[in-house]
Design a protein around this motif. Sequence first.
Motif, PDB file in Angstrom:
ATOM      1  N   SER A 195     -28.845  16.768  34.156  1.00 27.62           N
ATOM      2  CA  SER A 195     -29.781  16.277  33.150  1.00 27.62           C
ATOM      3  C   SER A 195     -29.626  14.757  33.131  1.00 27.62           C
ATOM      4  CB  SER A 195     -29.469  16.868  31.773  1.00 27.62           C
ATOM      5  OG  SER A 195     -28.273  16.323  31.269  1.00 27.62           O
ATOM      6  N   HIS A 196     -30.334  14.086  32.256  1.00 25.63           N
ATOM      7  CA  HIS A 196     -30.167  12.634  32.137  1.00 25.63           C
ATOM      8  C   HIS A 196     -28.812  12.281  31.538  1.00 25.63           C
ATOM      9  CE1 HIS A 196     -34.162  11.492  33.416  1.00 25.63           C
ATOM     10  NE2 HIS A 196     -34.641  12.478  32.700  1.00 25.63           N
ATOM     11  N   ASP A 231     -29.144  24.525  28.934  1.00 21.66           N
ATOM     12  CA  ASP A 231     -30.475  23.940  29.098  1.00 21.66           C
ATOM     13  C   ASP A 231     -31.057  23.508  27.759  1.00 21.66           C
ATOM     14  OD1 ASP A 231     -32.874  23.168  30.194  1.00 21.66           O
ATOM     15  OD2 ASP A 231     -33.684  25.188  30.268  1.00 21.66           O
ATOM     16  N   SER A 240     -35.104  19.609  28.902  1.00 21.80           N
ATOM     17  CA  SER A 240     -35.476  18.281  29.389  1.00 21.80           C
ATOM     18  C   SER A 240     -35.670  18.289  30.901  1.00 21.80           C
ATOM     19  CB  SER A 240     -34.405  17.265  28.996  1.00 21.80           C
ATOM     20  OG  SER A 240     -33.186  17.573  29.639  1.00 21.80           O
ATOM     21  N   GLU A 241     -36.160  17.175  31.417  1.00 21.34           N
ATOM     22  CA  GLU A 241     -36.328  17.013  32.854  1.00 21.34           C
ATOM     23  C   GLU A 241     -34.962  17.034  33.536  1.00 21.34           C
ATOM     24  OE1 GLU A 241     -39.329  14.251  34.918  1.00 21.34           O
ATOM     25  OE2 GLU A 241     -37.472  13.077  34.802  1.00 21.34           O
ATOM     26  N   LEU A 242     -34.902  17.655  34.704  1.00 21.11           N
ATOM     27  CA  LEU A 242     -33.648  17.779  35.442  1.00 21.11           C
ATOM     28  C   LEU A 242     -33.808  17.255  36.863  1.00 21.11           C
ATOM     29  CD1 LEU A 242     -32.785  21.462  34.469  1.00 21.11           C
ATOM     30  CD2 LEU A 242     -31.847  19.381  33.445  1.00 21.11           C
TER      31      LEU A 242
END
Length: 132
Positions: A59-60, A93, A96-98
Amino acid sequence: MKAIKMALVSVIILLQLSCSKEKSVNNPLSNRVIRFELYAKKDNSDNNHNITFSLFIKSHKKVLFDSTLAVMKIKDIPDSTQKLVFEKKVPDDDGSELAAGFRYVIEGVGNSSHLDVCRAGESFKLIEFPFQ
């Protein structure tokens, strides 16, 4: 008497606060899955270099999954008819964008990676890596 009532009210309030439970947020993406597919795109039958692949999901904020495969010879990477397939449910999870993909190290040669993005809201992502 007034002090006893105040103490009793305080105890009741504290009990209610300590016994309240957090409501769990129903995250529809908690079952997000990433499938990793690895295969050789060309004939490497004469290449005896050792190669080590690893799979990752980030993740970020943090690494969610990182796993290294056993060392193999480049000539032993299967073709697309016998590709290596790994399916992983995204741990922790948050929707978010991964970033996900493959890293590899060729012994005595160097390293590289194949990176892809699993957008926020995607419940399934295929990361296909045709090694050349």
